[in-house]
Design a protein around this motif. Structure first.
Motif, PDB file in Angstrom:
ATOM      1  N   GLY A  39       0.815  -1.209   0.000  1.00 45.53           N
ATOM      2  CA  GLY A  39       0.000   0.000   0.000  1.00 45.53           C
ATOM      3  C   GLY A  39       0.848   1.258   0.000  1.00 45.53           C
ATOM      4  O   GLY A  39       0.559   2.227  -0.715  1.00 45.53           O
ATOM      5  N   PHE A  40       1.923   1.247   0.797  1.00 44.81           N
ATOM      6  CA  PHE A  40       2.856   2.380   0.824  1.00 44.81           C
ATOM      7  C   PHE A  40       3.423   2.629  -0.568  1.00 44.81           C
ATOM      8  O   PHE A  40       3.454   3.770  -1.043  1.00 44.81           O
ATOM      9  N   ASN A  41       3.882   1.571  -1.232  1.00 48.77           N
ATOM     10  CA  ASN A  41       4.495   1.726  -2.550  1.00 48.77           C
ATOM     11  C   ASN A  41       3.503   2.264  -3.573  1.00 48.77           C
ATOM     12  O   ASN A  41       3.841   3.140  -4.383  1.00 48.77           O
ATOM     13  N   MET A  42       2.282   1.730  -3.563  1.00 53.87           N
ATOM     14  CA  MET A  42       1.308   2.174  -4.547  1.00 53.87           C
ATOM     15  C   MET A  42       0.922   3.638  -4.320  1.00 53.87           C
ATOM     16  O   MET A  42       0.812   4.417  -5.268  1.00 53.87           O
ATOM     17  N   LEU A  43       0.723   4.020  -3.063  1.00 54.95           N
ATOM     18  CA  LEU A  43       0.371   5.403  -2.767  1.00 54.95           C
ATOM     19  C   LEU A  43       1.525   6.337  -3.100  1.00 54.95           C
ATOM     20  O   LEU A  43       1.347   7.382  -3.728  1.00 54.95           O
ATOM     21  N   SER A  44       2.740   5.934  -2.715  1.00 53.73           N
ATOM     22  CA  SER A  44       3.910   6.784  -2.900  1.00 53.73           C
ATOM     23  C   SER A  44       4.309   6.930  -4.361  1.00 53.73           C
ATOM     24  O   SER A  44       4.585   8.038  -4.835  1.00 53.73           O
ATOM     25  N   ASP A  45       4.340   5.802  -5.091  1.00 52.58           N
ATOM     26  CA  ASP A  45       4.907   5.809  -6.437  1.00 52.58           C
ATOM     27  C   ASP A  45       3.883   5.955  -7.558  1.00 52.58           C
ATOM     28  O   ASP A  45       4.194   6.501  -8.614  1.00 52.58           O
ATOM     29  N   ALA A  46       2.681   5.462  -7.348  1.00 49.84           N
ATOM     30  CA  ALA A  46       1.695   5.464  -8.433  1.00 49.84           C
ATOM     31  C   ALA A  46       0.611   6.525  -8.248  1.00 49.84           C
ATOM     32  O   ALA A  46       0.271   7.245  -9.195  1.00 49.84           O
ATOM     33  N   ASP A  47       0.062   6.632  -7.046  1.00 48.40           N
ATOM     34  CA  ASP A  47      -1.126   7.468  -6.849  1.00 48.40           C
ATOM     35  C   ASP A  47      -0.827   8.890  -6.392  1.00 48.40           C
ATOM     36  O   ASP A  47      -1.583   9.815  -6.692  1.00 48.40           O
ATOM     37  N   LEU A  48       0.251   9.087  -5.652  1.00 50.82           N
ATOM     38  CA  LEU A  48       0.539  10.404  -5.084  1.00 50.82           C
ATOM     39  C   LEU A  48       1.075  11.340  -6.167  1.00 50.82           C
ATOM     40  O   LEU A  48       2.090  11.054  -6.792  1.00 50.82           O
ATOM     41  N   LYS A  49       0.368  12.427  -6.394  1.00 50.89           N
ATOM     42  CA  LYS A  49       0.786  13.428  -7.378  1.00 50.89           C
ATOM     43  C   LYS A  49       1.134  14.724  -6.660  1.00 50.89           C
ATOM     44  O   LYS A  49       0.430  15.143  -5.745  1.00 50.89           O
ATOM     45  N   PHE A  50       2.228  15.334  -7.068  1.00 52.44           N
ATOM     46  CA  PHE A  50       2.714  16.532  -6.397  1.00 52.44           C
ATOM     47  C   PHE A  50       2.403  17.776  -7.219  1.00 52.44           C
ATOM     48  O   PHE A  50       2.406  17.734  -8.458  1.00 52.44           O
ATOM     49  N   PRO A  51       2.170  18.892  -6.542  1.00 51.98           N
ATOM     50  CA  PRO A  51       1.960  20.145  -7.281  1.00 51.98           C
ATOM     51  C   PRO A  51       3.277  20.643  -7.862  1.00 51.98           C
ATOM     52  O   PRO A  51       4.354  20.270  -7.408  1.00 51.98           O
ATOM     53  N   SER A  52       3.171  21.463  -8.878  1.00 55.82           N
ATOM     54  CA  SER A  52       4.373  22.145  -9.384  1.00 55.82           C
ATOM     55  C   SER A  52       4.564  23.432  -8.584  1.00 55.82           C
ATOM     56  O   SER A  52       3.634  23.941  -7.967  1.00 55.82           O
ATOM     57  N   VAL A  53       5.793  23.922  -8.566  1.00 60.15           N
ATOM     58  CA  VAL A  53       6.110  25.176  -7.879  1.00 60.15           C
ATOM     59  C   VAL A  53       6.880  26.067  -8.849  1.00 60.15           C
ATOM     60  O   VAL A  53       7.342  25.607  -9.897  1.00 60.15           O
ATOM     61  N   THR A  54       7.016  27.320  -8.502  1.00 63.45           N
ATOM     62  CA  THR A  54       7.779  28.235  -9.352  1.00 63.45           C
ATOM     63  C   THR A  54       9.062  28.643  -8.653  1.00 63.45           C
ATOM     64  O   THR A  54       9.088  28.807  -7.426  1.00 63.45           O
ATOM     65  N   ASP A  55      10.105  28.809  -9.428  1.00 60.77           N
ATOM     66  CA  ASP A  55      11.375  29.243  -8.854  1.00 60.77           C
ATOM     67  C   ASP A  55      11.382  30.767  -8.718  1.00 60.77           C
ATOM     68  O   ASP A  55      10.368  31.437  -8.965  1.00 60.77           O
ATOM     69  N   SER A  56      12.514  31.343  -8.322  1.00 54.54           N
ATOM     70  CA  SER A  56      12.596  32.788  -8.058  1.00 54.54           C
ATOM     71  C   SER A  56      12.435  33.613  -9.322  1.00 54.54           C
ATOM     72  O   SER A  56      12.196  34.818  -9.255  1.00 54.54           O
ATOM     73  N   GLU A  57      12.543  32.982 -10.496  1.00 50.09           N
ATOM     74  CA  GLU A  57      12.347  33.691 -11.760  1.00 50.09           C
ATOM     75  C   GLU A  57      10.973  33.435 -12.362  1.00 50.09           C
ATOM     76  O   GLU A  57      10.682  33.840 -13.488  1.00 50.09           O
ATOM     77  N   GLY A  58      10.133  32.710 -11.604  1.00 48.97           N
ATOM     78  CA  GLY A  58       8.780  32.446 -12.078  1.00 48.97           C
ATOM     79  C   GLY A  58       8.637  31.236 -12.978  1.00 48.97           C
ATOM     80  O   GLY A  58       7.546  30.966 -13.504  1.00 48.97           O
ATOM     81  N   LYS A  59       9.714  30.461 -13.147  1.00 44.14           N
ATOM     82  CA  LYS A  59       9.639  29.259 -13.993  1.00 44.14           C
ATOM     83  C   LYS A  59       9.046  28.098 -13.212  1.00 44.14           C
ATOM     84  O   LYS A  59       9.342  27.913 -12.025  1.00 44.14           O
ATOM     85  N   GLU A  60       8.244  27.301 -13.906  1.00 49.56           N
ATOM     86  CA  GLU A  60       7.575  26.163 -13.267  1.00 49.56           C
ATOM     87  C   GLU A  60       8.538  24.997 -13.092  1.00 49.56           C
ATOM     88  O   GLU A  60       9.316  24.676 -13.994  1.00 49.56           O
ATOM     89  N   VAL A  61       8.492  24.385 -11.926  1.00 51.67           N
ATOM     90  CA  VAL A  61       9.280  23.187 -11.638  1.00 51.67           C
ATOM     91  C   VAL A  61       8.319  22.105 -11.151  1.00 51.67           C
ATOM     92  O   VAL A  61       7.568  22.313 -10.197  1.00 51.67           O
ATOM     93  N   ILE A  62       8.327  20.989 -11.850  1.00 50.10           N
ATOM     94  CA  ILE A  62       7.423  19.888 -11.513  1.00 50.10           C
ATOM     95  C   ILE A  62       8.095  18.999 -10.475  1.00 50.10           C
ATOM     96  O   ILE A  62       9.233  18.555 -10.659  1.00 50.10           O
ATOM     97  N   LEU A  63       7.406  18.723  -9.385  1.00 54.15           N
ATOM     98  CA  LEU A  63       7.948  17.895  -8.312  1.00 54.15           C
ATOM     99  C   LEU A  63       7.569  16.431  -8.505  1.00 54.15           C
ATOM    100  O   LEU A  63       6.536  16.110  -9.085  1.00 54.15           O
TER     101      LEU A  63
END
Length: 599
Positions: A173-197
């Motif tokens: 369950g840990f592996n499936m939640l961590s690797d398959a199901d869990l999606k992270f938001p993107s963030v922006t760096d100090s120059e406003g560029k998007e970085v996908i986590l």
């Protein structure tokens, strides 16, 4: 670190592992699953008469060994296919089938140990005399009998074995939640560029010089874990309760005692580690103070932990460059060793880059009788070069062990499993430091060693303390909730990092993402192995071929002795605190060297 991850079918073939070396097609995989299950049924024919005579015992163990050989192949293949893309339903199904077959075979073979334990020493000696071929299984028989006080009746062994599949549910369950199901938001760096986590990209982002990006990524990443804190707590609680079931069933006083006994290790080894690390907190706190000074920050936060302390120097290392560096760094181990490394590079033993759905992290795995494989998520950082040589160390340890030992004798204990990998890391550190072309580059390499030491000796010991404290809580009947687990983790983090570090509230949820907490007291062995590796690498660099020969003898020994005795072959004695204390001295020397560079 920016942009979309490639899909699995978009990855260049040369950067993927060649699992066809195990099975050219999946019909062969199906055939091995069926044959292994059939062998398990055939083994059951000896139930109740395994020890009637020497020939019965020999023939049954032959069948059991062949079933294990096939299981190594079909299970290894399925779990590696699954890890290529954990969202692939076909390979999810194959992995589940492989796991189920593996557990069925264990359940059907569960009568073997209880029956072997009924033999007297005199009868067993006579069996060896009657059927000399039986001696090839002497180590396996001895290991069964070593745990005699904790082996149950045949009926109870079958019951415990049948519960094994349920016991893996929290980890799955840990592996499936961590690797398959869990999606992270993107963030922006100090120059406003998007970085996908992603799980694989989090640490590389935390190594960025852009502090605003690090802070945003840290808060977004752990914020996502916090959203599911109750689910993570339920999974971990299930893992600990499964351990309690097994340790109680086998008449152990605690989960920890059961875990270390399975590895034939004295619990005092771990106790000495924790005690020595606590006595060495002053060095860790000195490291934190140095980090704060060199980063020139008013407050040092947990999102400042991974970035290099050397702000005006960076190293980006392509995979091809990493291969070249590794060959030079590992040259002290000799031409034979380098030949195996080249074979790994040239024959696609390695799955190199991250793709959508790929399992995070890195590991060495494989199938007995084929060759080892390595999973990486290579991102062109110096850390990735160290990960490469780390997993190569695991793989070549396995290669030597499997070329010298039968499948049962090759299966070295977890306690020594991290020694070869970390020895390679220490050799790489010395090579890079000695070849540094400037003060900044030398400082950058020392920074990496200090970070590795902190991560391995201190952090893994902290993980061990978390695991021990939380297991003890559950054994006392105290609930393992998101709040109680986070409180334990947060307090340990503050103790280990000291007053110069701001322990941000998000770090309380770091426990949620650590897969090794499902490995049943695995983590402390990273620290003991690191200490052993510092000693081994020092001997290799100072003494040359004699030390290399002793080290290779250790690598070839599999599980033919208990782990502490095996390490003595390579010149390390963990029955004392000396290896831990000596490693802490090396850490202090590196600290002093860095402080001297920036007086």
């Amino acid at each position: 670190m920016q942009g979309k991850l490639p899909k699995r079918n978009e990855v260049e073939k040369a950067m993927t592992w060649r699992l066809e070396d195990i099975y050219e097609n999946e019909e062969l995989w199906e055939a091995d699953v069926k044959e292994a299950l059939s062998l398990a049924d055939k083994l059951c024919e000896y139930n109740g008469k395994l020890c009637d005579n020497a020939n019965n015992l020999f023939e049954a163990l032959k069948i059991y060994e062949k079933a294990d050989l096939l299981t190594s192949k079909f299970y290894g293949y399925a779990h590696m296919r699954h890890d290529e893309d954990t969202a692939n339903s076909k390979y999810n199904g194959m992995n589940q089938r492989a796991t189920s077959a593996y557990l069925q075979i264990n359940e059907k073979a569960s009568f073997v140990e209880p029956e072997v334990l009924t033999l007297s020493d005199e009868t067993l000696t006579s069996f060896y005399n009657e059927v000399p071929e039986l001696k090839q299984y002497e180590l396996r028989i001895r290991e069964m009998r070593r745990l005699k006080d904790h082996i149950l009746s045949k009926e109870l062994e079958q019951l415990v074995a049948s519960a094994g599949e349920m016991g893996r549910t929290p980890y799955n369950g840990f592996n499936m939640l961590s690797d398959a199901d869990l999606k992270f938001p993107s963030v922006t760096d100090s120059e406003g560029k998007e970085v996908i986590l992603s799980n694989g990209r989090f640490v590389p982002v935390q190594m960025s010089k852009d502090r605003e990006l690090r802070k945003k990524a840290f808060e977004a990443f752990y914020g996502r874990y916090e959203e599911f804190k109750n689910t993570w707590a339920a999974l971990y609680d299930g893992e600990v309760k499964a351990r309690i079931f097994n340790s109680k069933a086998r008449k152990y006083n605690s989960n920890f005692e059961a875990a270390v006994d399975a590895n034939d290790v004295d619990p005092a080894v771990c106790d000495r580690l924790i005690d020595s690390i606590h006595k060495g907190f002053d060095k860790m706190h000195r490291y934190v103070a140095l980090r704060k000074k060199l980063l020139s920050v008013d407050e040092l936060h947990m999102y400042d932990v991974y970035v290099s302390m050397i702000s005006d120097f960076d190293m980006e290392v392509s995979y091809d460059e990493a291969k070249e560096i590794s060959l030079k760094a590992l040259a002290p181990l000799g031409e034979e060793y380098l030949g195996i490394v080249n074979e790994a590079y040239n024959n696609r033993w390695i799955d190199v880059i991250e793709n959508e759905g790929k399992r995070s992290g890195a590991y060495s795995s494989g199938a007995y009788g084929v060759h080892p494989y390595m999973l990486l998520n290579y991102n062109n950082t110096l850390e990735d070069v160290f990960t490469l040589v780390h997993e190569m160390g695991h793989s070549i340890h396995t290669w030597y062990s499997e070329h010298e030992q039968s499948i049962w004798n090759a299966d070295y204990k977890i306690f020594v499993a991290e020694v070869a990998s970390t020895t390679n890391e220490v050799l790489l550190y010395h090579y890079l430091k000695d070849k540094a072309k400037s003060k900044e580059e030398k400082a950058y390499i020392i920074n990496h060693f200090l970070e590795s030491f902190k991560s391995t000796m201190y952090r893994q010991t902290m993980f061990e303390e978390f695991e021990r404290k939380t297991n003890e809580m559950a054994e006392k009947g105290e609930p393992l909730t998101a709040e109680s687990l986070s409180e334990v983790y947060y307090n340990l983090n503050k103790e280990y990092f000291g007053s110069e570090m701001v322990s941000d509230p998000q770090i309380a949820y770091e426990w949620c993402r650590i897969p090794h907490f499902y490995y049943n007291f695995y983590v402390y062995q990273y620290a003991t192995s690191f200490a052993a590796s510092v000693s081994i690498a020092k001997r290799i660099l100072e003494e040359g071929e004699p030390a290399v020969n002793e080290y290779k003898k250790f690598l070839k020994s599999g599980c033919t002795k208990d782990p502490v005795s095996l390490l003595k072959i390579a010149g390390v004695d963990l029955t004392t605190a000396a290896p831990i204390e000596d490693a802490l001295k090396v850490f202090e020397e590196a600290l002093s060297e860095m402080e001297e560079l920036f007086k």
